[in-house]
Design a protein around this motif. Structure first.
Motif, mmCIF file in Angstrom:
data_model
loop_
_atom_site.group_PDB
_atom_site.id
_atom_site.type_symbol
_atom_site.label_atom_id
_atom_site.label_comp_id
_atom_site.label_asym_id
_atom_site.label_seq_id
_atom_site.Cartn_x
_atom_site.Cartn_y
_atom_site.Cartn_z
ATOM 1 N N ALA A 30 0.845 -1.192 0.000
ATOM 2 C CA ALA A 30 0.000 0.000 0.000
ATOM 3 C C ALA A 30 0.880 1.241 0.000
ATOM 4 N N TYR A 31 0.436 2.261 -0.725
ATOM 5 C CA TYR A 31 1.140 3.540 -0.790
ATOM 6 C C TYR A 31 0.190 4.603 -0.252
ATOM 7 N N VAL A 32 0.515 5.139 0.911
ATOM 8 C CA VAL A 32 -0.379 6.045 1.623
ATOM 9 C C VAL A 32 0.172 7.457 1.510
ATOM 10 N N THR A 33 -0.590 8.362 0.885
ATOM 11 C CA THR A 33 -0.092 9.699 0.597
ATOM 12 C C THR A 33 -0.157 10.599 1.828
ATOM 13 N N GLY A 34 0.864 11.441 1.971
ATOM 14 C CA GLY A 34 0.965 12.301 3.147
ATOM 15 C C GLY A 34 0.493 13.715 2.947
ATOM 16 N N GLY A 35 -0.140 14.000 1.787
ATOM 17 C CA GLY A 35 -0.473 15.389 1.498
ATOM 18 C C GLY A 35 -1.558 15.986 2.358
ATOM 19 N N PHE A 36 -2.654 15.242 2.604
ATOM 20 C CA PHE A 36 -3.720 15.681 3.496
ATOM 21 C C PHE A 36 -4.545 16.815 2.891
ATOM 22 N N SER A 37 -5.861 16.616 2.768
ATOM 23 C CA SER A 37 -6.737 17.662 2.248
ATOM 24 C C SER A 37 -6.970 18.761 3.274
ATOM 25 N N ARG A 38 -6.804 18.464 4.551
ATOM 26 C CA ARG A 38 -6.879 19.475 5.599
ATOM 27 C C ARG A 38 -5.517 20.154 5.747
ATOM 28 N N PRO A 39 -5.434 21.252 6.486
ATOM 29 C CA PRO A 39 -4.124 21.859 6.742
ATOM 30 C C PRO A 39 -3.179 20.870 7.410
ATOM 31 N N GLY A 40 -1.919 20.923 7.034
ATOM 32 C CA GLY A 40 -0.947 19.976 7.557
ATOM 33 C C GLY A 40 -0.416 19.096 6.441
ATOM 34 N N GLY A 41 0.049 17.936 6.784
ATOM 35 C CA GLY A 41 0.581 17.024 5.784
ATOM 36 C C GLY A 41 2.072 17.192 5.594
ATOM 37 N N TRP A 42 2.625 16.375 4.695
ATOM 38 C CA TRP A 42 4.070 16.378 4.475
ATOM 39 C C TRP A 42 4.358 15.915 3.055
ATOM 40 N N ASP A 43 5.577 16.126 2.604
ATOM 41 C CA ASP A 43 5.944 15.909 1.203
ATOM 42 C C ASP A 43 6.425 14.477 0.963
ATOM 43 N N GLY A 44 5.533 13.536 1.087
ATOM 44 C CA GLY A 44 5.930 12.163 0.839
ATOM 45 C C GLY A 44 4.786 11.202 1.008
ATOM 46 N N LEU A 45 5.133 9.915 0.982
ATOM 47 C CA LEU A 45 4.139 8.866 1.204
ATOM 48 C C LEU A 45 4.758 7.773 2.068
ATOM 49 N N THR A 46 3.901 6.949 2.641
ATOM 50 C CA THR A 46 4.349 5.809 3.434
ATOM 51 C C THR A 46 4.096 4.534 2.643
ATOM 52 N N VAL A 47 5.143 3.734 2.494
ATOM 53 C CA VAL A 47 5.060 2.456 1.794
ATOM 54 C C VAL A 47 4.852 1.369 2.841
ATOM 55 N N VAL A 48 3.752 0.618 2.712
ATOM 56 C CA VAL A 48 3.378 -0.376 3.727
ATOM 57 C C VAL A 48 3.363 -1.767 3.118
ATOM 58 N N ASP A 49 4.131 -2.677 3.706
ATOM 59 C CA ASP A 49 4.064 -4.087 3.353
ATOM 60 C C ASP A 49 2.844 -4.663 4.067
ATOM 61 N N LEU A 50 1.822 -5.044 3.301
ATOM 62 C CA LEU A 50 0.564 -5.461 3.906
ATOM 63 C C LEU A 50 0.662 -6.809 4.607
ATOM 64 N N ALA A 51 1.632 -7.633 4.270
ATOM 65 C CA ALA A 51 1.789 -8.923 4.928
ATOM 66 C C ALA A 51 2.436 -8.778 6.296
ATOM 67 N N THR A 52 3.468 -7.945 6.378
ATOM 68 C CA THR A 52 4.224 -7.815 7.625
ATOM 69 C C THR A 52 3.826 -6.600 8.450
ATOM 70 N N GLY A 53 3.195 -5.615 7.815
ATOM 71 C CA GLY A 53 2.861 -4.377 8.503
ATOM 72 C C GLY A 53 4.006 -3.400 8.593
ATOM 73 N N GLN A 54 5.148 -3.743 8.024
ATOM 74 C CA GLN A 54 6.289 -2.834 8.048
ATOM 75 C C GLN A 54 6.019 -1.624 7.160
ATOM 76 N N ALA A 55 6.408 -0.440 7.650
ATOM 77 C CA ALA A 55 6.153 0.802 6.929
ATOM 78 C C ALA A 55 7.416 1.638 6.865
ATOM 79 N N ARG A 56 7.591 2.316 5.740
ATOM 80 C CA ARG A 56 8.736 3.236 5.589
ATOM 81 C C ARG A 56 8.270 4.467 4.842
ATOM 82 N N LYS A 57 8.864 5.586 5.181
ATOM 83 C CA LYS A 57 8.510 6.842 4.523
ATOM 84 C C LYS A 57 9.386 7.060 3.300
ATOM 85 N N LEU A 58 8.785 7.738 2.304
ATOM 86 C CA LEU A 58 9.466 7.978 1.035
ATOM 87 C C LEU A 58 9.105 9.364 0.536
#
Length: 375
Positions: A334-362
């Motif tokens: 899964a690729y989860v975007t960090g932009g956010f439609s509300r105020p806030g957010g960040w310039d990247g996305l989180t890459v999630v391995d759905l089997a292990t639950g491990q996540a890393r920012k990109l």
């Protein structure tokens, strides 16, 4: 749930410039002008890597800027193309063209050559091209199964939105249909016979038959409509299940299942207990839902809900605000975007391995919102 409704209502009153708060007064609408040929030629990609994107790369809409960015899921951004102000949703066609809902119009991007082909202006006047969650212009966007039509939900500040229909061959708007307020998401039924616009500020889904384009409104408000524009308990994004029913998550507590044939809504329990926005379905029917974080003192933090077709849920914690989610073609990432439609957010996305639950920012563009995975 009465305590939650009271707490959420107080939070909404305290925070006006947020997801649930009322929109600021819109400026006097003015028509959007057609982009000139010279402007199109000037908006060429910035691509330090060169060449076509690798299969499995992402294209994200830079809601904090005026571009879309190509992202290698292993290394980060590889180039960008200017498309228009504050792009929101992205739809990808089988021909490799991406359709991007920006404030001024829908941009058409050749993802293989990484260049802007056209900017299709909206027929509806939405005011000056601005940024932020209440900006006028395109929000949710979807393609018909045969690729011949694009459907884009257009926010008209201060009043109900519209669904604009674009002929992909002629690259022009052919029809305009009234829908709910702030159409966050647009979806198409599996058989292509109906289009659904999720009206965030009107607590509804508008179904539009593609044969005749007659709209019908269906209320989706498992917490009720108390609070109106100031409520946080409103629909955002949705998915269409293989049986044609729509899945709309609310607050990590309730999943509204809408039968568009009857307008009936049933509610299933969810477990994240956090404000929720973006959704995606994996190839096996697993529902992914982005939890954006708390809106009340008792809410939990950001998370990604992984919900099996049978209703069992796993929660994967996320670091910081996120908005939407796309899933790899094999359903494993899964690729989860960090932009956010509300105020806030960040310039990247989180890459999630759905089997292990491990996540890393990109790193991934400027406040990325919508995203698609390229073939």
């Amino acid at each position: 749930m009465g305590g939650r409704r009271l707490a959420v209502g107080l939070a909404a009153l305290a925070v006006l410039a947020a997801c649930g708060g009322p929109a600021p007064v819109a400026e006097e609408p003015r028509p959007v002008q057609q982009q000139s040929q010279q402007q199109t030629e000037q908006q060429q990609p910035t691509d330090p890597a060169g060449g076509a994107p690798r299969p499995g790369s992402l294209l994200v809409a830079d809601f904090g800027g005026d571009s879309v960015t190509f992202v290698d899921p292993a290394t980060g951004p590889t180039g960008s193309v200017r498309v228009g102000t504050a792009p929101w949703g992205v739809a990808l066609g089988p021909d490799g063209r991406a359709w991007v809902a920006a404030a001024e119009g829908v941009a058409v991007v050749d993802t293989r050559e990484r260049r802007l082909l056209a900017l299709v202006p909206y027929r509806t006047a939405t005011g000056p091209a601005t940024t932020g969650e209440y900006r006028g212009g395109g929000m949710g966007i979807a393609l018909s199964p045969d690729g011949r039509r694009v459907y884009v939900g257009v926010n008209v500040p201060g009043r109900s939105g519209v669904l604009e229909v674009i002929d992909t061959a002629g690259q022009q708007v052919t029809d305009v249909v009234p829908v709910g307020r702030r159409p966050f998401d647009v979806l198409v039924s599996p058989d292509g016979r109906e289009v659904y616009a999720v009206g965030h500020d009107s607590f509804d889904v508008t179904a539009v038959g593609t044969d005749g384009l007659h709209p019908r409104r269906m209320e989706v408000a498992p917490y009720g409509t108390e609070g109106g524009l100031g409520s946080w308990l409103k629909p955002h994004y949705a998915e269409v299940r293989s049986d044609g029913r729509l899945l709309l998550p609310f607050e990590g507590e309730r999943l509204a299942v809408l039968d568009p044939a009857t307008g009936a809504v049933t509610v299933e329990r969810m477990t994240a207990d956090t404000h929720q926005h973006g959704t995606a379905l994996t190839p096996d029917g697993t529902l992914l839902v982005v939890g954006t974080g708390p809106i009340g003192a008792e809410d939990h933090g950001p998370s990604l809900t992984v919900r099996s077709p049978g209703g069992a849920e796993r929660l994967i914690p996320l670091d910081g605000p996120h908005e939407d989610v796309a899933v790899s073609r094999d359903g494993r990432t899964a690729y989860v975007t960090g932009g956010f439609s509300r105020p806030g957010g960040w310039d990247g996305l989180t890459v999630v391995d759905l089997a292990t639950g491990q996540a890393r920012k990109l790193a991934a563009g400027r406040l990325p919102l919508g995203a698609v995975v390229l073939p």
